[in-house]
Write a protein that holds these residues in place. Structure first.
Motif, PDB file in Angstrom:
ATOM      1  N   ARG A 152      -6.747   1.037   0.114  1.00 39.35           N
ATOM      2  CA  ARG A 152      -6.542  -0.032  -0.885  1.00 39.35           C
ATOM      3  C   ARG A 152      -6.795   0.509  -2.294  1.00 39.35           C
ATOM      4  O   ARG A 152      -6.068   0.160  -3.241  1.00 39.35           O
ATOM      5  CB  ARG A 152      -7.453  -1.224  -0.577  1.00 39.35           C
ATOM      6  CG  ARG A 152      -7.053  -1.991   0.683  1.00 39.35           C
ATOM      7  CD  ARG A 152      -7.781  -3.317   0.777  1.00 39.35           C
ATOM      8  NE  ARG A 152      -9.198  -3.154   1.033  1.00 39.35           N
ATOM      9  CZ  ARG A 152      -9.741  -3.108   2.250  1.00 39.35           C
ATOM     10  NH1 ARG A 152      -8.969  -3.220   3.326  1.00 39.35           N
ATOM     11  NH2 ARG A 152     -11.041  -2.969   2.406  1.00 39.35           N
ATOM     12  N   ARG A 153      -7.815   1.353  -2.430  1.00 38.14           N
ATOM     13  CA  ARG A 153      -8.100   1.933  -3.752  1.00 38.14           C
ATOM     14  C   ARG A 153      -6.953   2.815  -4.219  1.00 38.14           C
ATOM     15  O   ARG A 153      -6.565   2.779  -5.397  1.00 38.14           O
ATOM     16  CB  ARG A 153      -9.397   2.750  -3.695  1.00 38.14           C
ATOM     17  CG  ARG A 153      -9.868   3.219  -5.070  1.00 38.14           C
ATOM     18  CD  ARG A 153     -11.099   4.079  -4.948  1.00 38.14           C
ATOM     19  NE  ARG A 153     -10.783   5.449  -4.564  1.00 38.14           N
ATOM     20  CZ  ARG A 153     -11.695   6.385  -4.287  1.00 38.14           C
ATOM     21  NH1 ARG A 153     -12.985   6.065  -4.317  1.00 38.14           N
ATOM     22  NH2 ARG A 153     -11.337   7.612  -3.961  1.00 38.14           N
ATOM     23  N   LEU A 154      -6.402   3.603  -3.298  1.00 42.08           N
ATOM     24  CA  LEU A 154      -5.277   4.461  -3.662  1.00 42.08           C
ATOM     25  C   LEU A 154      -4.078   3.641  -4.117  1.00 42.08           C
ATOM     26  O   LEU A 154      -3.374   4.009  -5.064  1.00 42.08           O
ATOM     27  CB  LEU A 154      -4.892   5.356  -2.480  1.00 42.08           C
ATOM     28  CG  LEU A 154      -5.795   6.560  -2.223  1.00 42.08           C
ATOM     29  CD1 LEU A 154      -5.408   7.242  -0.913  1.00 42.08           C
ATOM     30  CD2 LEU A 154      -5.700   7.556  -3.374  1.00 42.08           C
ATOM     31  N   THR A 155      -3.817   2.526  -3.449  1.00 39.88           N
ATOM     32  CA  THR A 155      -2.724   1.650  -3.868  1.00 39.88           C
ATOM     33  C   THR A 155      -2.989   1.084  -5.261  1.00 39.88           C
ATOM     34  O   THR A 155      -2.094   1.029  -6.105  1.00 39.88           O
ATOM     35  CB  THR A 155      -2.528   0.508  -2.859  1.00 39.88           C
ATOM     36  OG1 THR A 155      -2.120   1.061  -1.602  1.00 39.88           O
ATOM     37  CG2 THR A 155      -1.470  -0.473  -3.332  1.00 39.88           C
ATOM     38  N   ASP A 156      -4.232   0.675  -5.510  1.00 36.75           N
ATOM     39  CA  ASP A 156      -4.590   0.153  -6.835  1.00 36.75           C
ATOM     40  C   ASP A 156      -4.414   1.227  -7.908  1.00 36.75           C
ATOM     41  O   ASP A 156      -3.935   0.951  -9.012  1.00 36.75           O
ATOM     42  CB  ASP A 156      -6.027  -0.350  -6.845  1.00 36.75           C
ATOM     43  CG  ASP A 156      -6.228  -1.606  -6.008  1.00 36.75           C
ATOM     44  OD1 ASP A 156      -5.214  -2.299  -5.733  1.00 36.75           O
ATOM     45  OD2 ASP A 156      -7.378  -1.891  -5.618  1.00 36.75           O
ATOM     46  N   GLU A 157      -4.824   2.453  -7.588  1.00 36.32           N
ATOM     47  CA  GLU A 157      -4.774   3.538  -8.569  1.00 36.32           C
ATOM     48  C   GLU A 157      -3.359   4.042  -8.820  1.00 36.32           C
ATOM     49  O   GLU A 157      -3.014   4.409  -9.950  1.00 36.32           O
ATOM     50  CB  GLU A 157      -5.647   4.710  -8.100  1.00 36.32           C
ATOM     51  CG  GLU A 157      -7.139   4.416  -8.089  1.00 36.32           C
ATOM     52  CD  GLU A 157      -7.953   5.540  -7.476  1.00 36.32           C
ATOM     53  OE1 GLU A 157      -9.152   5.654  -7.806  1.00 36.32           O
ATOM     54  OE2 GLU A 157      -7.399   6.315  -6.660  1.00 36.32           O
ATOM     55  N   SER A 158      -2.565   4.066  -7.766  1.00 35.45           N
ATOM     56  CA  SER A 158      -1.233   4.676  -7.870  1.00 35.45           C
ATOM     57  C   SER A 158      -0.102   3.666  -8.010  1.00 35.45           C
ATOM     58  O   SER A 158       0.984   3.994  -8.501  1.00 35.45           O
ATOM     59  CB  SER A 158      -0.965   5.536  -6.636  1.00 35.45           C
ATOM     60  OG  SER A 158      -0.845   4.728  -5.468  1.00 35.45           O
ATOM     61  N   GLY A 159      -0.332   2.428  -7.544  1.00 37.37           N
ATOM     62  CA  GLY A 159       0.725   1.443  -7.512  1.00 37.37           C
ATOM     63  C   GLY A 159       1.685   1.622  -6.348  1.00 37.37           C
ATOM     64  O   GLY A 159       2.690   0.916  -6.248  1.00 37.37           O
ATOM     65  N   GLU A 160       1.348   2.570  -5.445  1.00 40.55           N
ATOM     66  CA  GLU A 160       2.238   2.884  -4.333  1.00 40.55           C
ATOM     67  C   GLU A 160       1.561   2.619  -2.983  1.00 40.55           C
ATOM     68  O   GLU A 160       0.354   2.388  -2.921  1.00 40.55           O
ATOM     69  CB  GLU A 160       2.677   4.352  -4.409  1.00 40.55           C
ATOM     70  CG  GLU A 160       3.367   4.729  -5.705  1.00 40.55           C
ATOM     71  CD  GLU A 160       4.681   3.994  -5.933  1.00 40.55           C
ATOM     72  OE1 GLU A 160       5.251   3.443  -4.963  1.00 40.55           O
ATOM     73  OE2 GLU A 160       5.147   3.969  -7.092  1.00 40.55           O
ATOM     74  N   SER A 161       2.342   2.670  -1.912  1.00 37.75           N
ATOM     75  CA  SER A 161       1.802   2.464  -0.562  1.00 37.75           C
ATOM     76  C   SER A 161       0.937   3.646  -0.156  1.00 37.75           C
ATOM     77  O   SER A 161       1.269   4.807  -0.438  1.00 37.75           O
ATOM     78  CB  SER A 161       2.939   2.289   0.445  1.00 37.75           C
ATOM     79  OG  SER A 161       3.683   1.125   0.165  1.00 37.75           O
ATOM     80  N   ALA A 162      -0.163   3.359   0.506  1.00 40.01           N
ATOM     81  CA  ALA A 162      -1.063   4.400   1.007  1.00 40.01           C
ATOM     82  C   ALA A 162      -1.119   4.300   2.530  1.00 40.01           C
ATOM     83  O   ALA A 162      -1.146   3.193   3.081  1.00 40.01           O
ATOM     84  CB  ALA A 162      -2.457   4.238   0.414  1.00 40.01           C
ATOM     85  N   ASN A 163      -1.133   5.426   3.200  1.00 33.13           N
ATOM     86  CA  ASN A 163      -1.046   5.461   4.661  1.00 33.13           C
ATOM     87  C   ASN A 163      -2.137   6.320   5.281  1.00 33.13           C
ATOM     88  O   ASN A 163      -2.680   7.229   4.637  1.00 33.13           O
ATOM     89  CB  ASN A 163       0.312   6.040   5.091  1.00 33.13           C
ATOM     90  CG  ASN A 163       1.474   5.354   4.418  1.00 33.13           C
ATOM     91  OD1 ASN A 163       1.843   4.256   4.776  1.00 33.13           O
ATOM     92  ND2 ASN A 163       2.046   6.005   3.400  1.00 33.13           N
ATOM     93  N   LEU A 164      -2.426   6.034   6.536  1.00 30.97           N
ATOM     94  CA  LEU A 164      -3.332   6.854   7.335  1.00 30.97           C
ATOM     95  C   LEU A 164      -2.616   7.234   8.620  1.00 30.97           C
ATOM     96  O   LEU A 164      -2.039   6.374   9.293  1.00 30.97           O
ATOM     97  CB  LEU A 164      -4.612   6.088   7.678  1.00 30.97           C
ATOM     98  CG  LEU A 164      -5.531   6.724   8.732  1.00 30.97           C
ATOM     99  CD1 LEU A 164      -6.177   7.998   8.196  1.00 30.97           C
ATOM    100  CD2 LEU A 164      -6.600   5.737   9.193  1.00 30.97           C
TER     101      LEU A 164
END
Length: 277
Positions: free
Chosen positions: A109-121
């Motif tokens: 969620r933090r990565l999405t907030d920081e980048s504006g893009e989808s983050a995956n695991l």
């Protein structure tokens, strides 16, 4: 009940020391365990005393107490002290209880907030990357990954981040079983190029997928490691080339690799160095 007996209620049996003394002994004992954990071959009494900053006689008493409880052992021939079975059992309980998917979700969620893009695991399974969790971008045009979907290790950011930190024998086994089929015109399709890319991933700390899995999409990924330094999984940020051009890959690589390091640390893992490969 007499005044003397009332005062004794709730105090440790047979103790004339303050609770602060017990806490100090506990801290010293834990410091000894930490020192031994960092020295798999074992340590001599004098080395342990130096590490914890205590007199050898005091250190020896603490060692005997830990030994009696099964937390440490002593090599009868060399006299070296080592971590014991009970310490391993306690540590292993933590390892077995780890849920790195749940641990990773706030970072996605933090990565999405920081980048504006989808983050995956994703993780590795049967020579493929399998996606287990995603934090979706709020953008109208965004990368949506179906949970449980698979991608070739050599043709995805998550997959390449995982491959880069595997032992060479395991990489060779995967190549023998899966080959390097092209998914797009940009897919790496020779072992030499793959290994060159893996070395670059280890040097910079993240992997880049430049339209290698899907035309029009860029992805940046970094791996999460267990206590042995092996890759447990990988996290990534992905989106359209229009919003993630080549000039932005290094910026996102820094965000993703930082999050991967923090997850690794929270899980009790170890970050390997490129020199180990």
């Amino acid at each position: 009940m007499s005044e003397t007996k009332r005062k004794a209620v709730g105090r440790p049996a047979g103790s004339g020391k303050s609770s602060g003394g017990h806490s100090q002994s506990l801290v010293r004992g834990l410091n000894i365990l930490e020192g031994l954990a960092a020295a798999p071959v074992g340590l001599a009494l004098s080395d342990i005393a130096q590490i914890v900053g205590l007199a050898p006689s005091t250190t020896h008493r603490l060692l005997q107490a830990l030994h009696k409880q099964g937390f440490i052992t002593q090599d009868a021939e060399l006299g070296l002290w080592k971590i014991g079975v009970k310490t391993f059992q306690i540590g292993n309980t933590f390892l077995e209880s780890r849920d790195f998917v749940a641990t990773a979700r706030p970072y996605l969620r933090r990565l999405t907030d920081e980048s504006g893009e989808s983050a995956n695991l994703g993780i590795r399974d049967d020579g493929m990357a399998v996606f287990l969790a995603q934090s979706e971008s709020p953008q109208m045009m965004r990368m949506i990954t179906r949970l449980g979907s698979r991608a070739p290790l050599h043709a995805s950011g998550v997959g390449k981040a995982l491959l880069a930190w595997l032992p060479e024998k395991e990489v060779e086994r995967i190549l023998q079983a899966r080959g390097l089929p092209k998914v797009t015109d940009n897919t790496i399709d020779t072992p030499a190029r793959l290994r060159q890319g893996m070395a670059e991933i280890r040097r910079q700390g993240y992997a880049c997928d430049r339209e290698e899995h899907a035309v029009g999409l860029h992805c940046v990924a970094a791996s999460i490691h267990d206590e042995q330094g092996n890759p447990l999984g990988a996290i990534s940020v992905s989106g359209p080339v229009a919003r993630i051009p080549e000039s932005r890959l290094a910026e996102l690589g820094g965000l993703v690799s930082r999050a991967a390091r923090e997850i690794t640390t929270q899980l009790g893992g170890r970050l390997p160095s490129a020199e180990e490969y």
